[in-house]
Design an enzyme around this catalytic site. Structure first.
Site, PDB file in Angstrom:
ATOM      1  N   SER A 128       2.765  11.561  18.801  1.00  0.00           N
ATOM      2  CA  SER A 128       1.474  10.922  19.082  1.00  0.00           C
ATOM      3  C   SER A 128       1.589   9.400  19.169  1.00  0.00           C
ATOM      4  O   SER A 128       2.435   8.778  18.516  1.00  0.00           O
ATOM      5  CB  SER A 128       0.458  11.280  17.999  1.00  0.00           C
ATOM      6  OG  SER A 128       0.153  12.649  18.020  1.00  0.00           O
ATOM      7  N   GLN A 280     -26.384  38.588  -5.862  1.00  0.00           N
ATOM      8  CA  GLN A 280     -25.936  39.006  -4.537  1.00  0.00           C
ATOM      9  C   GLN A 280     -25.707  37.832  -3.596  1.00  0.00           C
ATOM     10  O   GLN A 280     -24.742  37.836  -2.809  1.00  0.00           O
ATOM     11  CB  GLN A 280     -26.968  39.959  -3.922  1.00  0.00           C
ATOM     12  CG  GLN A 280     -26.475  40.645  -2.655  1.00  0.00           C
ATOM     13  CD  GLN A 280     -27.488  41.636  -2.116  1.00  0.00           C
ATOM     14  OE1 GLN A 280     -28.443  41.268  -1.435  1.00  0.00           O
ATOM     15  NE2 GLN A 280     -27.297  42.910  -2.449  1.00  0.00           N
ATOM     16  N   GLY A 341     -23.562  21.231  -8.200  1.00  0.00           N
ATOM     17  CA  GLY A 341     -23.352  19.816  -8.495  1.00  0.00           C
ATOM     18  C   GLY A 341     -21.961  19.548  -9.043  1.00  0.00           C
ATOM     19  O   GLY A 341     -21.354  18.511  -8.753  1.00  0.00           O
ATOM     20  N   GLU A 364      -1.416  18.653  14.589  1.00  0.00           N
ATOM     21  CA  GLU A 364      -0.638  19.685  15.298  1.00  0.00           C
ATOM     22  C   GLU A 364      -1.436  20.284  16.452  1.00  0.00           C
ATOM     23  O   GLU A 364      -1.328  21.468  16.768  1.00  0.00           O
ATOM     24  CB  GLU A 364      -0.197  20.803  14.337  1.00  0.00           C
ATOM     25  CG  GLU A 364       0.576  20.345  13.131  1.00  0.00           C
ATOM     26  CD  GLU A 364       2.001  19.945  13.432  1.00  0.00           C
ATOM     27  OE1 GLU A 364       2.322  19.756  14.613  1.00  0.00           O
ATOM     28  OE2 GLU A 364       2.785  19.815  12.482  1.00  0.00           O
TER      29      GLU A 364
END
Length: 382
Positions: A128, A280, A341, A364
């Site tokens: 890069s 749940q 929190g 990548e």
């Protein structure tokens, strides 16, 4: 919580057990403090190298362990579950060695590869540039032949291990013929003209230095060109196909760590008279997190098995990288939510996992690039 794995050999089972033990004993206890301080654990990397973890997928003739890629990736996942920076180090180092190991001459491999994978040397992969990230073919770093050497001039960006690596696998332009004008060089870190910017101030993986690499007339012996002139872009893309699987395994290990932390908290934390895992709403959230981790693991194993069987795997690697890193971002986000929190504080590791996951959707090859690769594969007949 130990993850049950399907491994191809008793040797692989023993290896994973060894890695798990070392990672629990040596990596996990140091991770949080080192990331907080931004201190790279070079001593741990040398230790991993000396027990063979930096050369797992490479040939025994050159000091490697000749392990299937399927096993190598599961080692990365085990490391990442305890400390993502260390797993990234092993993945990037392996990527840096790949061009030499697969495109170097026999003489080049015999001369350099044993030292590169032996444990004491650390590699960096330099593709890069500031204006050539996703569009790697647009790189402008030049390599001009001058007698028995090439003179390299240019700037590489976002280089993991910049400034601490012992060698740099550098891609530079040897002609103006587009993607066919790029060549690959193995550059020692001590050559004159090689310098580095200050480490980037990143949101995560802060113990792993990422810098600019400056090449100011770096004279590299011609014998250190890997492959023929003009072969570099193809070499780079081939290397990235395997490197993407490394990132996939690292992301999966990170997501597993976040899942484990969230489950442990949800078992202990009580609200309305029962553990929150028994509500749940939270239970289903954790179930989705577990499904995301398992699906990511299955994808990288399938892609690795294709690679091990010498079958095409670029499509599968891109799918695995896309899904696993998106899943890691979602799982780490949900882990913070499970802890409420508390998850937003540095008293618990999930906020660090959340910060570390983001970059895995970027390096990548960004996940937008992965979608481009996948869509082009779908467009091609057959």
């Amino acid at each position: 919580m130990s993850v049950e794995r399907m491994l191809p050999t008793p040797e692989a089972v023993d290896l994973i057990g060894l890695v798990r033990d070392i990672a629990e004993r040596e990596l996990r206890p140091r991770a949080a403090a080192a990331e907080e301080a931004g201190e790279y654990p070079r001593d741990l990397v040398r230790t991993l190298g000396r027990i063979g973890l930096l050369g797992l997928p490479y040939e025994e003739a050159y000091g490697g362990a000749a392990q299937p890629y399927e096993v190598y990736l599961q080692v990365l996942e085990e490391l990442a579950e305890r400390w993502a920076t260390i797993a990234l180090t092993v993945s990037v180092h392996s990527l840096s060695c790949w061009p030499l190991a697969t495109h170097g001459t026999v003489e080049q491999r015999k001369r350099w590869l044993p030292d590169l994978i032996g444990g004491d040397l650390l590699g960096a992969y330099c593709l890069s540039e500031p204006q050539a990230g996703s569009d790697a073919a647009a790189l402008t770093t030049r390599a001009v032949r001058d007698g028995d050497a090439y003179v390299l001039t240019g700037t590489k960006a976002w280089i993991t291990h910049g400034g601490i690596a012992d060698f740099y696998t550098v891609f530079a332009r040897t002609s103006d013929d587009g993607s066919r004008g790029i060549s690959c060089f193995l550059v020692p870190a001590d050559l004159p003209g090689l310098s580095f910017g200050a480490p980037e101030k990143k949101m995560g993986l802060t113990a792993s230095p990422t810098t600019i690499v400056n090449l100011d007339g770096v004279r590299v012996p011609a014998e250190r060109r890997i492959g023929r002139e003009g072969d570099g872009f193809g070499i780079a893309l081939e290397a990235l196909n395997s490197g993407r699987l490394g990132v996939t395994a690292v992301a999966t290990g990170l997501a597993e760590a976040a899942l484990q932390a969230a489950v442990a908290y949800a078992r202990e934390r009580e609200q309305f008279g029962k553990a929150i895992i028994d509500h749940q709403g939270l239970g289903f959230l954790l179930a989705d997190m577990a499904a995301a981790v398992e699906s990511a693991r299955a994808l990288y194993v399938v892609a690795a098995r294709r690679r091990d069987a010498s079958m095409p795997f670029r499509h599968q690697a891109s799918v695995a990288k896309l899904v696993a890193t998106d899943n890691a971002m979602r799982v780490t986000t949900d882990a913070v939510q499970v802890l409420g929190g508390a998850g937003y504080t540095r008293d618990h590791p999930v906020e660090r996992y959340f910060r570390e996951a983001k970059v895995m959707q970027i390096f990548e090859g960004t996940n937008q690039i992965q979608r481009l690769v996948i869509s082009r594969e779908l467009r091609s007949p057959g």
